[in-house]
Design an enzyme around this catalytic site. Structure first.
Site, PDB file in Angstrom:
ATOM      1  N   HIS A 161       0.812  -1.216   0.000  1.00 25.16           N
ATOM      2  CA  HIS A 161       0.000   0.000   0.000  1.00 25.16           C
ATOM      3  C   HIS A 161       0.839   1.256   0.000  1.00 25.16           C
ATOM      4  O   HIS A 161       0.565   2.211  -0.715  1.00 25.16           O
ATOM      5  CB  HIS A 161      -0.916   0.001   1.227  1.00 25.16           C
ATOM      6  CG  HIS A 161      -1.940  -1.070   1.147  1.00 25.16           C
ATOM      7  ND1 HIS A 161      -2.779  -1.367   2.173  1.00 25.16           N
ATOM      8  CD2 HIS A 161      -2.246  -1.901   0.146  1.00 25.16           C
ATOM      9  CE1 HIS A 161      -3.567  -2.354   1.816  1.00 25.16           C
ATOM     10  NE2 HIS A 161      -3.250  -2.694   0.586  1.00 25.16           N
ATOM     11  N   CYS A 220       3.733  -8.721 -23.636  1.00 26.54           N
ATOM     12  CA  CYS A 220       3.505  -7.735 -22.568  1.00 26.54           C
ATOM     13  C   CYS A 220       4.339  -7.992 -21.319  1.00 26.54           C
ATOM     14  O   CYS A 220       4.111  -7.376 -20.292  1.00 26.54           O
ATOM     15  CB  CYS A 220       2.022  -7.638 -22.216  1.00 26.54           C
ATOM     16  SG  CYS A 220       1.338  -9.175 -21.594  1.00 26.54           S
TER      17      CYS A 220
HETATM   18  C1  PEP Z   1       3.536 -11.741 -17.451  1.00 26.02           C
HETATM   19  O1  PEP Z   1       3.481 -12.742 -16.739  1.00 26.02           O
HETATM   20  O2  PEP Z   1       4.434 -11.538 -18.280  1.00 26.02           O
HETATM   21  C2  PEP Z   1       2.528 -10.679 -17.324  1.00 26.02           C
HETATM   22  C3  PEP Z   1       2.524  -9.659 -18.133  1.00 26.02           C
HETATM   23  O3  PEP Z   1       1.649 -10.767 -16.300  1.00 26.02           O
HETATM   24  P1  PEP Z   1       2.035 -10.431 -14.779  1.00 26.02           P
HETATM   25  O4  PEP Z   1       3.400  -9.819 -14.784  1.00 26.02           O
HETATM   26  O5  PEP Z   1       1.005  -9.533 -14.269  1.00 26.02           O
HETATM   27  O6  PEP Z   1       2.014 -11.792 -14.159  1.00 26.02           O
END
Ligand code: PEP
Ligand code: MG
Length: 763
Positions: free
Chosen positions: A376, A689
């Protein structure tokens, strides 16, 4: 040999207490005589108090050697002659480890280093305690006995108390010569760099101020229970008022940080907490002692919780207890704590509300002991743009209030008492960053096209409403990954559909027509909500998480889908499912979405104009079957953080194993290429991502592997656009194709060299 007599072991009965000895030490220091005479008297006083045959003081020299400065019991001719290297012998080991060392058989200890000139041959028992000041060992206090005996905890404690005082005296200039005191001062005030973890990006400089846990002195036992009960009642009411006022004062905060504070308020009003406080008072304690006791009970219960969410609750409860103690001590002000100059706040731990008590104008940076990036206080610090570093638990011991500190929230390190050279370097870094950022903003509308004409789509990763303005500053085409679970982790209960809907709508409004890919809550693994009783799992990252929970317990995902459908009414809704392992799971999730669509239709609710469904490729199973998964969805996104974790079987949260496996490993890259190719066969767009794309060398690799859409943290977008525009994707692909199959290790170095030689911008 100069040992006069062997005394019986110290029984601890009837001897003057430690306070008497400490007072005697003060007197000795104040007495007339040379520094050496006073040191000699000190060793004599200590030896006699702890009934030791020998008491010696070793002090650290500027060259880090440890020199025998005074002794009672050893051969005096050895004083100022016997020297041990740092780490050498038992004395050197104590200094180096900063820990006491106790042994009843010193000569057979592996670290023992024999010094004939001291005459220590017949001494068996050894107790060495470091003289610590500002986190540094200034020397070692040694107690020795001829008899092989175990020193009791009580004795070790007494010698430690003496050592603390000795260190203080040594640094104060009351004991040593001017020259020696200057050497100690120099040692204490050397510049230091401590490595921790970056939590909130940015660089800040200021004077160190410690967050003082307010613990005013108070009586322990109540004389009148009803009076104490009334004081507690009044105190709690005043506390609640002050928390309400704090929320009102920070009314401009919205989204997740706001919810953090709301949760804090819930605690202030928590019935269970109040009941336990009252019970403690009725057991005979003063209101203050009751607060301390309940606080300690909570600590004992929660401190070892593996669950970061529960540990975070502990900070909230500690924070509230401190506030209540301040209220009970009569402190009435709820004003912001004033800081007279630009400040770096140093604390072992801190609650979010405490952070808000400080004046934002002067609070420039934060150094905390142990908090995670999703804690937090980190969320609030990020919202307030205060650079923060954690994992430097001993920072509080190594600096003094008023020392200059630099917090480097990018590198995850702090500089204590930096030299002017370091200050200038950081000043330059700050200016450079500001200029660079301004340059990136100017470039935000330049097309992300490689030199050979490949169009790349740049998206942004987000998780808070506060992230959304960056969408426009960076020129990202949309949000490629919106981590919705942050909302779920903060509250003490599942967020209501209405709350979720309002939040998703706010995010979509802030995106102003750009697409936002909402990833359904990826709860589980390290991201656990308190209200979810999942039972203990040995390997939570591979356990019941993400889509697995969603299909087993639709009670959580269905309200979320409902909220998303309603929030995106009349627009395009992008939904992405995390942790897909086999294609069946997607059918299941799709079925749940269909049911929600039907439900909305039945009730006449407005629906999105269009719905796009995506799957994250985060498990090797899904990567291997990317074509089959792709057939079931509109788009794919490779979650490289988890995919690398499972590929290398290396916990992504463990700094230790993360260092071992580079995602630029040739094997992992060919695995990624295969995955992209399989998915590509179906024509489905494949994005990436994972946070690794924030590294320009890795990002360039991804372009070479055929990834045409990358979603990355906002701060990495400017550099990524520049890199893309300076790179020839065809040449990169050819280099990788040639090198990947025949190499087993990381391609990083060679590939980075190739990029540099090809004129690719990797800033
Ligand atoms: C990942 O695992 O690459 C992803 C983008 O999700 P997170 O980092 O939220 O697990
Ligand atoms: Mg993931």
């Amino acid at each position: 040999m100069n040992i006069e007599h062997t005394r019986p072991p110290h029984g601890g009965h009837g001897e003057p207490g430690i306070t008497v000895l400490l007072r005697r030490m003060h007197d000795v220091v104040a007495e007339e005589g040379s520094a050496q005479e006073r040191l000699d008297r000190l060793t004599k006083a200590i030896a006699s108090h702890v009934v030791a045959d020998v008491c010696s003081i070793y002090l650290r020299r500027p060259d880090d050697d440890l020199e025998l400065y005074a002794t009672e019991g050893l051969n005096r001719a050895a004083v100022h002659k016997t020297r041990l290297k740092w780490g050498e012998g038992l004395v050197g080991l104590v200094a180096d480890s900063h820990r006491p060392l106790v042994t009843s058989d010193a000569p057979h200890h592996p670290a023992f280093s024999y010094r004939p000139e001291t005459g220590e041959d017949p001494l068996h028992s050894f107790l060495g305690v470091p003289l610590i000041r500002s986190g540094k060992a200034l020397g070692v206090l040694v107690i020795q006995n001829t008899a092989a005996r175990q020193y009791t905890d009580e004795e070790v404690g007494a010698v430690q108390a003496v050592a603390t005082l000795l260190a203080e005296i040594a640094a104060s200039g009351e004991l040593l010569s001017q020259e020696e005191t200057a050497a100690v001062g120099e040692m204490l005030h050397r510049p230091e760099r401590l490595k921790g973890f970056p939590i909130v990006a940015g660089v800040a400089r200021g004077k160190a101020v410690f967050l003082q846990p307010p613990a005013p002195k108070h009586k322990v036992f109540a004389t009148d229970l009803s009076v104490e009960a009334a004081r507690l009642e009044e105190g709690l009411s005043a506390l609640r008022v002050s928390v309400d006022e704090m929320l009102a004062k920070n009314a401009s905060l919205s989204g997740v940080p706001r919810e953090v504070l709301e949760t804090y308020r819930l605690f202030a009003y928590d019935r269970g907490w109040k009941d336990r406080l009252r019970m403690a008072v009725f057991s005979g304690l003063t209101a203050e002692s009751a607060v301390e006791q309940v606080k300690n009970e909570n600590r004992a219960r929660l401190l070892h919780a593996r669950d970061p969410y529960l540990r975070e609750r502990l900070h909230d409860l500690d924070d509230l207890s401190h506030r209540l103690l301040r209220v009970l001590s009569g402190e009435t002000t709820t004003d912001k704590r004033t800081l007279s100059e630009e400040t770096i706040l140093v604390a072992r731990e801190m609650g979010p509300a405490e952070l808000l008590e400080y004046d934002r104008e002067t609070l420039k940076g934060l150094v905390l002991g142990e908090v995670s990036a999703t804690s937090h206080v980190a969320i609030v610090a990020r919202a307030l743009d205060i650079p923060m570093v954690t994992g430097v638990g001993d920072a509080i011991d190594r600096c003094e209030e008023g020392d200059t500190l630099i917090v480097d929230g990018d590198a995850g390190e702090i500089h204590i008492r930096p030299t002017s050279g370091i200050i200038e370097a950081y000043q330059a870094k700050r200016e450079f960053q500001t200029e660079l950022q301004a340059a990136f903003v100017k470039e935000r509308d330049l097309p992300a096209v490689t030199k050979d004409g490949v169009k790349i789509s740049i998206m942004m990763n987000a998780g808070l409403a506060l992230d959304m303005p960056h969408l426009h500053e960076t020129g990202a085409e949309g949000v490629g990954l919106f981590r919705t679970e942050l909302q779920f982790l903060i509250g003490s209960q599942l967020p209501s559909v209405a709350l979720q809907e309002a939040f998703y709508r706010e995010v979509l409004d802030l995106a102003d027509g750009k697409p936002v890919i909402f990833r359904t809550a990826d709860i589980g693994g390290d991201k656990t909500a308190a209200y979810m009783d999942r039972g203990a799992e040995m390997n939570p990252a591979m356990g019941w998480r993400g889509l697995r929970i969603a299909v087993d317990r639709p009670g959580m995902i269905r309200p979320q889908l409902r909220a998303l459908l309603a929030a995106a009414a009349g627009r395009t809704l992008w939904i992405m499912f995390p942790m897909v392992t086999i294609a069946d799971e997607l059918d299941h999730a799709r079925g749940l979405l269909d049911r929600e669509i039907e439900r909305a239709k039945r009730r006449g609710g407005a629906l999105p104009e269009e719905i796009k469904i995506g799957a994250m490729i985060e498990t090797p199973a899904a990567a291997w079957r990317a074509d089959k998964i792709a057939e079931k969805v509109d788009f794919l996104s490779i979650g490289g953080n988890d995919l690398a974790q499972f590929y290398f079987a290396a916990d992504r949260d463990s700094e230790h194993v993360q260092q071992r496996y580079d995602p630029m490993n040739a094997g992992f890259l060919s695995f990624l290429k295969e995955c992209v190719a399989r998915a590509g066969k179906t024509g489905a767009p494949v994005a990436y991502c994972g946070e690794q794309a924030a590294d320009p060398v890795m990002a360039a690799t991804l372009l070479g592997l055929g990834v045409a859409q990358i979603s990355l943290p906002a701060t990495s977008i400017g550099p990524f656009r520049r890199m893309t525009r300076s790179l020839n994707a065809g040449e990169v692909a050819a280099w990788l194709d040639e090198n990947m199959p025949r190499r087993a290790e990381s391609l990083r170095e060679d590939f980075a060299a190739f990029l540099k030689n090809s004129g690719v911008n990797l800033e």
